[in-house]
Design an enzyme around this catalytic site. Structure first.
Site, mmCIF file in Angstrom:
data_model
loop_
_atom_site.group_PDB
_atom_site.id
_atom_site.type_symbol
_atom_site.label_atom_id
_atom_site.label_comp_id
_atom_site.label_asym_id
_atom_site.label_seq_id
_atom_site.Cartn_x
_atom_site.Cartn_y
_atom_site.Cartn_z
ATOM 1 N N GLN A 100 17.950 25.734 123.818
ATOM 2 C CA GLN A 100 19.207 25.192 123.302
ATOM 3 C C GLN A 100 19.943 24.402 124.362
ATOM 4 O O GLN A 100 19.565 24.372 125.539
ATOM 5 C CB GLN A 100 20.083 26.327 122.778
ATOM 6 C CG GLN A 100 20.346 27.431 123.786
ATOM 7 C CD GLN A 100 21.005 28.652 123.164
ATOM 8 O OE1 GLN A 100 22.108 29.024 123.535
ATOM 9 N NE2 GLN A 100 20.299 29.294 122.233
ATOM 10 N N HIS A 102 24.247 22.743 125.187
ATOM 11 C CA HIS A 102 25.653 22.718 124.786
ATOM 12 C C HIS A 102 26.319 21.432 125.283
ATOM 13 O O HIS A 102 25.968 20.922 126.361
ATOM 14 C CB HIS A 102 26.413 23.910 125.385
ATOM 15 C CG HIS A 102 25.711 25.222 125.217
ATOM 16 N ND1 HIS A 102 25.505 25.796 123.991
ATOM 17 C CD2 HIS A 102 25.175 26.067 126.127
ATOM 18 C CE1 HIS A 102 24.878 26.949 124.149
ATOM 19 N NE2 HIS A 102 24.658 27.131 125.432
ATOM 20 N N GLU A 119 28.403 27.519 131.505
ATOM 21 C CA GLU A 119 28.303 28.975 131.583
ATOM 22 C C GLU A 119 27.594 29.413 132.854
ATOM 23 O O GLU A 119 27.039 28.593 133.599
ATOM 24 C CB GLU A 119 27.567 29.513 130.352
ATOM 25 C CG GLU A 119 26.170 28.955 130.173
ATOM 26 C CD GLU A 119 25.581 29.276 128.802
ATOM 27 O OE1 GLU A 119 25.835 30.368 128.266
ATOM 28 O OE2 GLU A 119 24.845 28.416 128.271
ATOM 29 N N HIS A 177 18.075 24.965 128.022
ATOM 30 C CA HIS A 177 17.812 26.268 128.629
ATOM 31 C C HIS A 177 17.353 27.288 127.595
ATOM 32 O O HIS A 177 17.530 27.108 126.385
ATOM 33 C CB HIS A 177 19.068 26.788 129.336
ATOM 34 C CG HIS A 177 20.243 26.972 128.421
ATOM 35 N ND1 HIS A 177 21.130 25.955 128.141
ATOM 36 C CD2 HIS A 177 20.670 28.035 127.706
ATOM 37 C CE1 HIS A 177 22.058 26.399 127.303
ATOM 38 N NE2 HIS A 177 21.799 27.665 127.017
ATOM 39 N N ARG A 197 20.447 24.097 118.764
ATOM 40 C CA ARG A 197 19.122 24.693 118.906
ATOM 41 C C ARG A 197 18.067 23.596 118.803
ATOM 42 O O ARG A 197 17.957 22.928 117.778
ATOM 43 C CB ARG A 197 18.931 25.760 117.832
ATOM 44 C CG ARG A 197 17.751 26.678 118.036
ATOM 45 C CD ARG A 197 17.637 27.703 116.915
ATOM 46 N NE ARG A 197 18.812 28.564 116.832
ATOM 47 C CZ ARG A 197 19.582 28.674 115.756
ATOM 48 N NH1 ARG A 197 19.322 27.984 114.665
ATOM 49 N NH2 ARG A 197 20.615 29.479 115.763
#
Length: 312
Positions: A100, A102, A119, A177, A197
């Site tokens: 996936q 972001h 993150e 990742h 995804r």
């Protein structure tokens, strides 16, 4: 700072009740600090600072984190009208998570989706051979990524990173990742649930190939972060969105600092407490205790490692 009329003097430490999320890749046996899931309902994530998490005990018992932030925006979010900034989770992958990606803040904002999602992952435990996928093994174009998704070879193109307990991994927005099985992760991220995804190892779930490729960076700065010893603690990672530090609780006290900033504490085991002039609060392992930014000096006492998460 003007506090809500419910308590004009002090908010104090706030203990949050976790929310558990069922996932197809999750586990049916959780660490001993959590209640066990129902049979046939594997848990993949425990959300520790979800806006729907409620305060466990004290004068605010039963109040959601979203409502606490609304009542005390300066103490919980650093400014009037702000939302709670960081989502902290524990992850328990029994299988590979999907591949996936972001968006960053600018990309998410342009789509009307609020924050992006940068993150980091602190590895709480890892079996031998546990690994993550971060970015690509070698240079690759978006068209080549799309073709690899279509012909089922994307997994072969990824760059794999072995990990062990105590490792910290930074994952900037736009990095493709995946988290592998055999580990438990403490994840800190911008408060966003935007996930595109790209590939799901044959599981029949929706993919978001066009949206994902639009935000994908084929090179990134994601990877292991070397710990830095500071005065009284170890800095695990620092970014524009969060800092994560490791403290060791001591009988003599380990001063936390950051009196004017909201902090979150995550104890790895029993034996640690946080103290202020108002008294002492024991840290429940594997939950988050929020220390509002209201000018109070806190210190850690007792024994055990404690992870402190804050905004920079």
């Amino acid at each position: 700072m003007v506090l809500d009329s419910l308590d004009r003097e002090s908010i104090g430490p706030v203990s949050l009740r976790p929310i558990f999320s069922e996932r197809v890749w999750g586990v049916e046996t959780l660490p001993k600090w959590y209640a066990q899931p129902e049979a046939g309902k594997p848990v993949g994530e425990a959300w520790l600072t979800a806006e729907t998490c409620v305060v466990d005990v004290g004068q605010f018992a039963g109040v959601s984190l979203a409502e606490m932030t609304r009542r005390f925006p300066e103490a919980f979010a650093g400014g009037a009208g702000a939302e709670f900034p960081l989502l902290v989770k524990t992850l328990f992958p029994r299988e590979k998570l999907s591949v996936q990606v972001h968006p960053n803040d600018a990309q998410a904002g342009a789509l009307g989706l609020g924050r992006g999602k940068t993150e980091c992952w602190y590895v709480l435990s890892a079996e031998p051979g546990a690994e993550l996928a971060l970015g690509f093994r070698e240079g690759i174009s978006h068209d080549e990524v799309r073709a690899a998704i279509a012909d089922g070879t994307l997994e072969e193109k990824l760059n794999y990173l072995p990990v062990k307990a105590g490792d910290m991994v930074f994952v900037d927005a736009g990095t493709v990742h995946s988290i592998g099985p055999g580990m438990v992760i403490l994840e800190t991220q911008e408060y966003s649930d935007i996930t595109y995804r790209l590939y799901d190892f044959g599981r029949p779930r929706e993919l978001h190939v066009d949206a994902g490729l639009a935000v994908t960076r084929t090179s990134s700065s994601a990877g292991l972060v070397a710990p830095v010893v500071m005065e009284g603690f170890t800095r695990l990672v620092a970014s524009d969105y969060f800092v994560v530090d490791r403290f060791v609780a001591k009988d003599a006290g380990a001063r936390l600092g950051l009196r004017e900033k909201m902090q979150m504490l995550f104890a790895l085991s029993e034996g640690a407490s946080v103290e202020s002039a108002a008294g002492s609060v024991a840290l429940d392992p594997w939950r988050v205790l929020v220390l509002p930014g209201e000018g109070v000096e806190y210190s850690l006492r007792g024994a055990g490692e404690v992870i402190r998460i804050a905004q920079p």
